[in-house]
Design a protein around this motif. Structure first.
Motif, PDB file in Angstrom:
ATOM      1  N   ALA A   3       0.732  -1.255  -0.037  1.00  0.00           N
ATOM      2  CA  ALA A   3       0.094  -0.014  -0.055  1.00  0.00           C
ATOM      3  C   ALA A   3       0.856   1.431  -0.019  1.00  0.00           C
ATOM      4  O   ALA A   3       2.084   1.030   0.499  1.00  0.00           O
ATOM      5  CB  ALA A   3      -0.918  -0.063   1.134  1.00  0.00           C
ATOM      6  N   HIS A   4       0.596   2.286  -0.668  1.00  0.00           N
ATOM      7  CA  HIS A   4       1.156   3.719  -0.736  1.00  0.00           C
ATOM      8  C   HIS A   4       0.746   4.531   0.242  1.00  0.00           C
ATOM      9  O   HIS A   4       0.125   5.508   0.151  1.00  0.00           O
ATOM     10  CB  HIS A   4       0.990   4.192  -2.008  1.00  0.00           C
ATOM     11  N   ALA A   5       0.857   4.078   1.582  1.00  0.00           N
ATOM     12  CA  ALA A   5       0.328   5.074   2.789  1.00  0.00           C
ATOM     13  C   ALA A   5       1.506   5.817   2.986  1.00  0.00           C
ATOM     14  O   ALA A   5       1.162   6.856   3.844  1.00  0.00           O
ATOM     15  CB  ALA A   5       0.266   3.850   3.925  1.00  0.00           C
ATOM     16  N   ALA A   6       2.866   5.682   2.652  1.00  0.00           N
ATOM     17  CA  ALA A   6       3.895   6.494   3.106  1.00  0.00           C
ATOM     18  C   ALA A   6       3.505   8.214   2.450  1.00  0.00           C
ATOM     19  O   ALA A   6       3.007   8.139   1.369  1.00  0.00           O
ATOM     20  CB  ALA A   6       5.144   6.008   2.591  1.00  0.00           C
ATOM     21  N   THR A   7       3.943   9.134   3.347  1.00  0.00           N
ATOM     22  CA  THR A   7       3.852  10.292   2.740  1.00  0.00           C
ATOM     23  C   THR A   7       4.979  10.651   1.802  1.00  0.00           C
ATOM     24  O   THR A   7       6.102   9.928   1.771  1.00  0.00           O
ATOM     25  CB  THR A   7       4.034  11.399   4.045  1.00  0.00           C
ATOM     26  N   PRO A   8       4.939  11.603   0.847  1.00  0.00           N
ATOM     27  CA  PRO A   8       6.094  11.955   0.320  1.00  0.00           C
ATOM     28  C   PRO A   8       7.418  12.157   0.878  1.00  0.00           C
ATOM     29  O   PRO A   8       8.436  11.755   0.472  1.00  0.00           O
ATOM     30  CB  PRO A   8       5.571  13.321  -0.563  1.00  0.00           C
ATOM     31  N   GLU A   9       7.325  12.878   1.938  1.00  0.00           N
ATOM     32  CA  GLU A   9       8.547  13.132   2.753  1.00  0.00           C
ATOM     33  C   GLU A   9       9.094  11.785   3.131  1.00  0.00           C
ATOM     34  O   GLU A   9      10.566  11.536   3.223  1.00  0.00           O
ATOM     35  CB  GLU A   9       8.182  14.039   4.047  1.00  0.00           C
ATOM     36  N   LEU A  11       8.736   8.869   1.904  1.00  0.00           N
ATOM     37  CA  LEU A  11       9.198   8.375   0.719  1.00  0.00           C
ATOM     38  C   LEU A  11      10.452   8.955  -0.105  1.00  0.00           C
ATOM     39  O   LEU A  11      11.618   8.244  -0.176  1.00  0.00           O
ATOM     40  CB  LEU A  11       8.243   8.511  -0.539  1.00  0.00           C
ATOM     41  N   ALA A  12      10.683  10.290   0.317  1.00  0.00           N
ATOM     42  CA  ALA A  12      11.992  10.943  -0.166  1.00  0.00           C
ATOM     43  C   ALA A  12      13.070  10.348   0.897  1.00  0.00           C
ATOM     44  O   ALA A  12      14.196  10.029   0.497  1.00  0.00           O
ATOM     45  CB  ALA A  12      11.960  12.306   0.207  1.00  0.00           C
ATOM     46  N   LYS A  13      12.718  10.059   2.230  1.00  0.00           N
ATOM     47  CA  LYS A  13      13.660   9.370   3.064  1.00  0.00           C
ATOM     48  C   LYS A  13      14.020   8.198   2.805  1.00  0.00           C
ATOM     49  O   LYS A  13      15.267   7.854   2.676  1.00  0.00           O
ATOM     50  CB  LYS A  13      13.238   9.780   4.661  1.00  0.00           C
ATOM     51  N   GLU A  75       6.100   7.012  -8.068  1.00  0.00           N
ATOM     52  CA  GLU A  75       6.820   7.287  -6.874  1.00  0.00           C
ATOM     53  C   GLU A  75       7.552   8.822  -7.273  1.00  0.00           C
ATOM     54  O   GLU A  75       7.588   9.902  -6.546  1.00  0.00           O
ATOM     55  CB  GLU A  75       8.022   6.642  -6.434  1.00  0.00           C
ATOM     56  N   ALA A  76       8.142   8.940  -8.451  1.00  0.00           N
ATOM     57  CA  ALA A  76       8.906  10.005  -8.945  1.00  0.00           C
ATOM     58  C   ALA A  76       7.850  11.083  -9.156  1.00  0.00           C
ATOM     59  O   ALA A  76       8.046  12.281  -8.765  1.00  0.00           O
ATOM     60  CB  ALA A  76       9.334   9.668 -10.430  1.00  0.00           C
TER      61      ALA A  76
END
Length: 86
Positions: A3-9, A11-13, A75-76
């Protein structure tokens, strides 16, 4: 499928973007706020930056190149939208 539950921040980390970039200060690469300011209102900026994230690039912010990044197309786009929102 994850699931794509991660925030963009988050994800960046997790993708090590933060090893070279910070939100509000220059590190190896430009601050995300500086990227957002540079591309604000530019037509096609999101697609242009997505390609830089995926394929790498150099010359826009100095001599240090950004390598291609191991992220999916989705993701990009999520990362670039987040950066441009600053």
């Amino acid at each position: 499928m994850a699931a794509h539950a991660a925030t963009p921040e988050e994800l960046a980390k997790s993708k090590n973007c933060m090893a070279c970039h910070a939100i509000d200060k220059k590190m190896v690469g430009p601050a995300y706020k500086d990227v957002a300011a540079k591309y604000k209102g530019q037509k096609g900026a999101e697609d242009k930056l997505v390609q830089k994230v995926l394929k790498g690039g150099s010359g826009t912010w100095g001599a240090v190149p950004m390598p291609p990044n191991a992220v999916s197309d989705a993701e990009a786009h999520a990362l670039v939208k987040w950066v441009l929102s600053m």
